[in-house]
Scaffold this motif. Structure first.
Motif, PDB file in Angstrom:
ATOM      1  N   LEU A 762       0.838  -1.186   0.000  1.00 22.82           N
ATOM      2  CA  LEU A 762       0.000   0.000   0.000  1.00 22.82           C
ATOM      3  C   LEU A 762       0.882   1.249   0.000  1.00 22.82           C
ATOM      4  O   LEU A 762       1.990   1.227   0.529  1.00 22.82           O
ATOM      5  CB  LEU A 762      -0.922   0.022   1.215  1.00 22.82           C
ATOM      6  N   SER A 763       0.392   2.322  -0.588  1.00 24.22           N
ATOM      7  CA  SER A 763       1.141   3.573  -0.617  1.00 24.22           C
ATOM      8  C   SER A 763       0.216   4.724  -0.257  1.00 24.22           C
ATOM      9  O   SER A 763      -1.007   4.625  -0.390  1.00 24.22           O
ATOM     10  CB  SER A 763       1.742   3.808  -2.015  1.00 24.22           C
ATOM     11  N   PHE A 764       0.821   5.807   0.190  1.00 25.68           N
ATOM     12  CA  PHE A 764       0.070   6.996   0.597  1.00 25.68           C
ATOM     13  C   PHE A 764       0.720   8.225  -0.022  1.00 25.68           C
ATOM     14  O   PHE A 764       1.936   8.436   0.120  1.00 25.68           O
ATOM     15  CB  PHE A 764       0.074   7.101   2.127  1.00 25.68           C
ATOM     16  N   ASP A 765      -0.062   9.014  -0.733  1.00 26.78           N
ATOM     17  CA  ASP A 765       0.481  10.168  -1.434  1.00 26.78           C
ATOM     18  C   ASP A 765       0.243  11.484  -0.697  1.00 26.78           C
ATOM     19  O   ASP A 765       0.414  12.553  -1.259  1.00 26.78           O
ATOM     20  CB  ASP A 765      -0.110  10.259  -2.841  1.00 26.78           C
ATOM     21  N   GLY A 766      -0.145  11.391   0.558  1.00 30.75           N
ATOM     22  CA  GLY A 766      -0.452  12.590   1.321  1.00 30.75           C
ATOM     23  C   GLY A 766      -1.940  12.818   1.458  1.00 30.75           C
ATOM     24  O   GLY A 766      -2.383  13.607   2.299  1.00 30.75           O
ATOM     25  N   THR A 767      -2.717  12.106   0.648  1.00 25.79           N
ATOM     26  CA  THR A 767      -4.173  12.230   0.717  1.00 25.79           C
ATOM     27  C   THR A 767      -4.870  10.881   0.664  1.00 25.79           C
ATOM     28  O   THR A 767      -5.819  10.634   1.402  1.00 25.79           O
ATOM     29  CB  THR A 767      -4.703  13.097  -0.449  1.00 25.79           C
ATOM     30  N   THR A 768      -4.380   9.980  -0.196  1.00 25.96           N
ATOM     31  CA  THR A 768      -5.113   8.746  -0.461  1.00 25.96           C
ATOM     32  C   THR A 768      -4.217   7.522  -0.314  1.00 25.96           C
ATOM     33  O   THR A 768      -3.094   7.496  -0.815  1.00 25.96           O
ATOM     34  CB  THR A 768      -5.703   8.771  -1.888  1.00 25.96           C
ATOM     35  N   ILE A 769      -4.739   6.505   0.367  1.00 21.25           N
ATOM     36  CA  ILE A 769      -4.078   5.197   0.460  1.00 21.25           C
ATOM     37  C   ILE A 769      -4.576   4.333  -0.692  1.00 21.25           C
ATOM     38  O   ILE A 769      -5.781   4.191  -0.898  1.00 21.25           O
ATOM     39  CB  ILE A 769      -4.399   4.499   1.796  1.00 21.25           C
ATOM     40  N   THR A 770      -3.651   3.763  -1.443  1.00 14.94           N
ATOM     41  CA  THR A 770      -4.005   2.895  -2.569  1.00 14.94           C
ATOM     42  C   THR A 770      -3.073   1.687  -2.569  1.00 14.94           C
ATOM     43  O   THR A 770      -2.092   1.627  -1.824  1.00 14.94           O
ATOM     44  CB  THR A 770      -3.882   3.641  -3.914  1.00 14.94           C
ATOM     45  N   GLY A 771      -3.380   0.736  -3.451  1.00 19.28           N
ATOM     46  CA  GLY A 771      -2.502  -0.414  -3.629  1.00 19.28           C
ATOM     47  C   GLY A 771      -3.162  -1.727  -3.269  1.00 19.28           C
ATOM     48  O   GLY A 771      -4.383  -1.818  -3.105  1.00 19.28           O
ATOM     49  N   THR A 772      -2.325  -2.764  -3.140  1.00 19.49           N
ATOM     50  CA  THR A 772      -2.775  -4.120  -2.843  1.00 19.49           C
ATOM     51  C   THR A 772      -2.016  -4.651  -1.632  1.00 19.49           C
ATOM     52  O   THR A 772      -0.784  -4.739  -1.669  1.00 19.49           O
ATOM     53  CB  THR A 772      -2.530  -5.057  -4.047  1.00 19.49           C
ATOM     54  N   PRO A 773      -2.707  -5.007  -0.539  1.00 23.22           N
ATOM     55  CA  PRO A 773      -2.005  -5.475   0.664  1.00 23.22           C
ATOM     56  C   PRO A 773      -1.244  -6.777   0.402  1.00 23.22           C
ATOM     57  O   PRO A 773      -1.775  -7.714  -0.196  1.00 23.22           O
ATOM     58  CB  PRO A 773      -3.129  -5.709   1.674  1.00 23.22           C
ATOM     59  N   VAL A 774       0.002  -6.817   0.853  1.00 23.61           N
ATOM     60  CA  VAL A 774       0.846  -8.004   0.730  1.00 23.61           C
ATOM     61  C   VAL A 774       1.232  -8.447   2.147  1.00 23.61           C
ATOM     62  O   VAL A 774       1.676  -7.634   2.954  1.00 23.61           O
ATOM     63  CB  VAL A 774       2.120  -7.704  -0.085  1.00 23.61           C
ATOM     64  N   VAL A 775       1.039  -9.731   2.435  1.00 24.89           N
ATOM     65  CA  VAL A 775       1.388 -10.273   3.748  1.00 24.89           C
ATOM     66  C   VAL A 775       2.417 -11.378   3.547  1.00 24.89           C
ATOM     67  O   VAL A 775       2.130 -12.397   2.907  1.00 24.89           O
ATOM     68  CB  VAL A 775       0.142 -10.832   4.474  1.00 24.89           C
ATOM     69  N   ASP A 776       3.629 -11.158   4.054  1.00 21.32           N
ATOM     70  CA  ASP A 776       4.710 -12.122   3.862  1.00 21.32           C
ATOM     71  C   ASP A 776       4.770 -13.164   4.972  1.00 21.32           C
ATOM     72  O   ASP A 776       5.179 -14.295   4.752  1.00 21.32           O
ATOM     73  CB  ASP A 776       6.059 -11.393   3.784  1.00 21.32           C
ATOM     74  N   ASP A 777       4.373 -12.767   6.185  1.00 23.41           N
ATOM     75  CA  ASP A 777       4.461 -13.726   7.294  1.00 23.41           C
ATOM     76  C   ASP A 777       3.138 -14.473   7.456  1.00 23.41           C
ATOM     77  O   ASP A 777       2.188 -14.256   6.714  1.00 23.41           O
ATOM     78  CB  ASP A 777       4.839 -13.027   8.595  1.00 23.41           C
ATOM     79  N   ASP A 778       3.096 -15.354   8.438  1.00 23.09           N
ATOM     80  CA  ASP A 778       1.896 -16.151   8.681  1.00 23.09           C
ATOM     81  C   ASP A 778       1.294 -15.808  10.038  1.00 23.09           C
ATOM     82  O   ASP A 778       0.662 -16.645  10.679  1.00 23.09           O
ATOM     83  CB  ASP A 778       2.242 -17.646   8.613  1.00 23.09           C
ATOM     84  N   ASN A 779       1.478 -14.569  10.463  1.00 27.43           N
ATOM     85  CA  ASN A 779       1.017 -14.150  11.774  1.00 27.43           C
ATOM     86  C   ASN A 779      -0.388 -13.553  11.677  1.00 27.43           C
ATOM     87  O   ASN A 779      -0.576 -12.343  11.701  1.00 27.43           O
ATOM     88  CB  ASN A 779       1.989 -13.130  12.377  1.00 27.43           C
TER      89      ASN A 779
END
Length: 975
Positions: A762-779
């Motif tokens: 996910l990324s934030f440009d100062g106003t909006t959060i966009t992207g695709t969540p990536v989870v590497d661990d199994d927690n």
């Protein structure tokens, strides 16, 4: 003569003896029956009879008892030491029986105690009300406990379920007329409504419109839909372990097809084939209302109700509308069909088309659907519109009781007894009840409002959406616009960015216009006016291109819409006011030591906005760069360069980089770079100007300007996010999120273009959060491994201080890679395919490929994590409808999903093979048998009554997903 006389006397004596015996027997039976009735009456009256209603403490008290469908709770009012009012707060009874059972409330109030008769035909429900009242009375000061006599048998077990016997059923006639038909049948807990599509004389689609059965059993019952599809005339079994629900679906299809030609459903193995009818006695709610002879309208109509009535003539066709239910912001979308000037069918959207309370609340709210159709449908829309008007006015009032007195009258003020004044859930319930009581008394709305009890606000959202759709139909009747719908296609994010203080620019807006004849056209901003398109805010005020937006003050997010005035069709978008730039990032460069820079082969862009780069990038660097401290920088459209520093050295396969100087909002605060090492430096593209951009030099090693600022904790009153809003779509592993804004409500504070703790991807440009969540661990720490909790920090700078709001959110797991969070009903134990549409695959002499079948589904990942196999080929040797069966499997998931796909053979395929494509030695027949569980009767207890928990047999190892509506496709099928 003597012999004849003797015989005559003997005959007379015998006749007298027989008559006497019959008379004695009849008297005995009557006495026994009277005794039994008297005993039953005493037993019924015994329930709660030991609870005294004298000398009670004044106030309101709640009590709970178990009814037929689950817990039932009442609230009683005691005044002057006596019981004066009883309200049912919550219940899950079958509506038909509960409506009858409520008659016991009047008996209790008139007699002053709970020692009254139960209601015949609704014994269990009325007993539950009495027991709940007894429980509440005990809290009001009664020293004795209620004496409960259990009911041995309820009429609904003997009569109400009579038609829902297990059996084998068939469509008795193959002479069906093409069209779309709706019908209803009796399920376990209440009516089941379906929409059936007939095409080419075949049943091509069965869509569930509404039901109130228990979800696990109903999902299992939906397997019967796959058996009903195709050519009529075949035998269809009910579903083992969900007999009542599957029989209800079959009966609903039968009812729908009764208008499709000479069609009937016959039971070939059960002696009972009568639909369940709880009671033949007509309800007062079914009596037609009195009519005003001057207007022809119902006599209860007044000016207040009439303003909510969509009374213009409607044009036949299909229309959509959106309304707000319980969650705001949210949105419920409905799809209506107008036929002969009235709403003939209605369905509620799913997924993003239904952003309101789900589960039992949605099911209860959808009970309103039959009331919004047909001759009286629009008056019921008006009733719900007026209900919502009064409810909102009371909710927003500083003195709710005074507002109730003003709008409803003194009679209903007492119903707000116990109001806290803080708009709690309990307060909202009291307000809603007061308005419903008024609507029932004044506008004869009791039956409709009772049907949606517990979800009335959501039901009013469905009604509001239906009204909007009917208004479009009425408008179409006048204007004959020919426009079906419009949708914004550019920008994909449906957001227009504006720098604070700058004029708004709509020049990049582009809209797709769909006409009723099926043609489509894309309209750019310059052609908006010529095509009848304009832009307004959410209140309908026009927003002109180039406007300075001063009218909106310090708002950071302005809700707007593109509207086609003639058809009333529209689509929503947002105007984001903040820090933006059109100097977009166009390149990525890397270097081993800063002396020579190389250009990355690719630059990944965001999926929803191609002008912005993704924070996940890949660099194919020379093999000699392994273990080096590789530097990276971004290049803008105007040639500016922005360097980043790595969080770890030397470089491993994946590295997080942080921007050195925040100068361009299009440059992500953080980059996650994956390195693929190959070849030599000679193989890579050398940047000609290795010195970088002299016009805008960047000093490596510059510290973050917010690093040393003192932090001040703030809340949502200072930094707000749309993630606060109820009904926001959840974040799911591997699924692009809906853009989420984070803004400062303090006009003197500037948002920091980075979020500490923001999940990878996910990324934030100062106003909006966009992207695709990536989870590497199994927690996965929540709900038995269903989700991961993330803690983020939203930051804004003001007067040398850092305003920080700590925020917790959740990423939901998706083990089965279907794009659906695993906290649904089957816990992510099998892939759930989602169809693009329910249209069959057309075959014109060429056999479909596996890719053709896969194209019917929208959520098959491109990474190959979901395996798709065609296990049953369709019969392509002759014209007509036929069926293929696909199997979906996921590594690490034991269960496999089998799904039918309808195929319309227009031109037969020469030498077409019909055998299934299966693995190993499994035959076609066994593969299909495994996909469709067989039928068996529901197990009964010693008393002979069917066990209510239908799921008696061990679940099948495979699951079937019927080819039906999107509503069914997004639900998990219990296997």
């Amino acid at each position: 003569m003597k012999t004849t006389g003797f015989k005559g006397v003997l005959s007379f004596v015998v006749a007298v003896a027989v008559t006497a015996a019959m008379a004695y027997s009849a008297v005995t039976v009557v006495e026994k029956n009277n005794a039994a009735k008297e005993k039953a009456a005493k037993e019924a009256q015994a329930i709660g009879s030991e609870v005294s209603t004298e000398g009670l403490k004044d106030g309101e008290y709640e009590g709970t008892a178990t009814g037929y469908g689950g817990p039932l709770t009442v609230r009683i009012t005691v005044k002057g030491g006596k019981l004066t009012d009883i309200k049912v707060v919550s219940q899950t009874e079958t509506p038909e029986y509960f409506n009858r059972a409520k008659a016991v409330i009047g008996k209790i109030l008139s007699s002053g105690n709970v020692n009254v008769d139960s209601v015949s035909g609704a014994t269990i429900s009325s007993n539950a009300i009495k027991k709940a009242v007894a429980d509440a009375l005990s809290k009001a000061g009664s020293k004795q406990q209620a004496k409960v006599t259990p009911v041995k048998k309820d009429a609904r077990a003997a009569k109400g379920r009579k038609g829902n016997a297990a059996g084998t059923f068939s469509i008795g006639s193959a002479n069906l007329n093409d069209g779309v038909y709706t019908g209803s049948g009796q399920g376990y807990n209440g009516p089941i409504r379906v929409r059936v599509t007939v095409s080419g004389g075949n049943i091509t689609n069965v869509e569930i419109l509404s039901n109130s059965d228990d979800a696990p059993f109903f999902n299992r019952a939906k397997a019967v839909i796959g058996r009903l599809l195709g050519s009529p005339g075949k035998s269809v079994d009910t579903v083992s372990g969900a007999t009542y629900s599957s029989r209800g679906i079959i009966d609903a299809v039968r009812n729908a097809l009764s208008g499709a030609g000479k069609t009937s459903v016959t039971n070939t193995s059960s002696s009972t084939n009568t639909p369940a009818t709880p009671d033949n006695k007509p309800s007062e709610d079914n009596v037609s209302p009195a009519v005003n002879p001057e207007t022809g309208d119902p006599a209860y109509v007044d000016a207040a109700l009439r303003k909510h009535y969509p009374g213009d003539k409607l044009k036949d066709g299909d229309y959509t509308g959106i309304g707000i239910g319980y969650l705001n912001p949210g949105g419920i979308k409905t799809y209506i069909t107008v036929k002969d000037g009235e709403i003939s069918s209605l369905r509620v959207g799913v997924g993003d088309d239904y952003r309101d309370d789900m589960g039992p609340f949605r099911s209860q709210a959808e009970n309103v659907i039959p009331f919004l159709q047909g001759k009286d449908g629009r008056w019921n829309i008006a009733k719900l519109g007026l209900y919502r008007e009064y409810f909102e006015a009371i909710r927003k009032s500083t003195d709710p009781k005074a507002k109730v007195k003003e709008l409803l009258g003194d009679k209903y003020v007492g119903m707000l007894s116990g109001l806290s004044g803080n708009n709690t859930v309990s307060d909202l319930t009291l307000m809603s009840r007061a308005v419903k009581a008024y609507m029932n008394d004044r506008y004869e709305g009791k039956k409709m409002f009772d049907s949606v009890s517990g979800a009335t606000i959501s039901a009013s959202g469905i009604s509001a959406a239906t009204k909007e759709a009917s208004n479009k139909s009425a408008n179409d009747y006048k204007t004959n616009s020919g426009i079906k719908e419009i949708s914004i296609v550019s920008p994909k994010s449906k957001a227009v960015e504006v720098n604070t203080g700058s004029p708004v620019d709509f020049s990049n807006l582009k809209v797709k216009v769909v006409k009723r004849d099926g043609t489509e056209a894309e309209v750019a901003w310059n052609d908006f006016e010529a095509n009848g398109l304009s832009i307004t805010d959410e209140d309908g005020n026009a927003i002109e291109n180039g406007s300075d937006l001063k009218a909106y003050g310090d708002k950071k997010v302005i809700k707007a819409k593109v509207i086609h005035k003639q058809s009333l069709s529209y689509d929503n978008f947002r105007i984001l006011v903040g820090r933006y730039s059109k100097d977009y990032i166009v390149g990525l460069e890397y270097s081993k030591d800063g002396s020579k820079w190389y250009k990355a082969d690719t630059l990944n862009k965001e999926s929803i906005d191609s002008n912005k780069i993704d924070d996940q990038q890949v660099i194919d660097a020379p093999t000699s760069f392994e273990f080096e401290n590789v530097k990276v920088r971004l290049v803008s459209k105007e040639g500016h360069r922005y360097e980043y520093t790595a969080d770890q050295t030397p470089v491993s396969k994946k590295v997080k980089y942080t921007v050195v100087k925040d100068e361009n909002p299009n440059a992500p605060q953080a980059l996650f770079v994956t390195f693929k090492l190959s070849g030599t430096e000679a193989d890579k593209q050398l940047v000609e100007n290795n010195s970088g951009n002299t016009e805008n030099p960047v000093t490596p090693g510059t510290t973050e300007p917010t690093e040393n600022l003192p932090e001040v904790k703030v809340d949502s009153k200072v930094i707000e996010t749309v993630l606060d809003e109820p009904g926001r779509p959840k974040w799911t592993q591997g699924v692009p999120i809906k853009p989420a804004t984070v803004t400062s409500l303090d006009k003197d504070a500037e948002m920091v273009a980075s979020i500490e703790g923001l999940p990878k991807g996910l990324s934030f440009d100062g106003t909006t959060i966009t992207g695709t969540p990536v989870v590497d661990d199994d927690n996965w720490d929540g709900d038995n491994g269903m989700f991961k909790t993330v803690t983020m920090k939203f930051k804004a700078k003001k007067n040398g201080k850092l305003l920080v709001r700590e925020y917790k959110y959740w990423i939901y797991r998706d083990k089965d890679h279907d794009g659906i969070a695993d906290d649904d009903e089957d816990g992510g134990t099998a892939f759930t395919p989602q169809r693009v549409n329910t249209k069959p695959i057309d075959v014109d002499g060429t056999e479909p490929t596996l890719e053709d079948y896969k194209a019917k589904f929208s959520n098959i990942p491109a990474d190959g994590s979901v395996k798709v196999k065609l296990i049953q080929k369709p019969d392509l040797s002759k014209k007509g409808m036929t069926k293929a069966v696909l199997e979906f499997s996921v590594d690490g998931i034991d269960k496999k999903t089998k799904t039918p796909v309808m195929v319309n053979v227009k031109t037969p395929v020469a030498n077409a093979a019909t055998s299934a494509v299966t693995s190993g030695t499994t035959s076609t027949r066994s593969a299909v048998t495994a996909a469709i569980p067989g039928n068996s009767s529901v197990e009964t207890r010693d008393s002979g009554k069917a066990n209510k928990r239908e799921d008696i047999q061990k679940p099948a190892e495979s699951k079937v997903v019927a080819e039906n509506s999107a509503a069914a496709e997004t639900e998990r099928t219990v296997s």
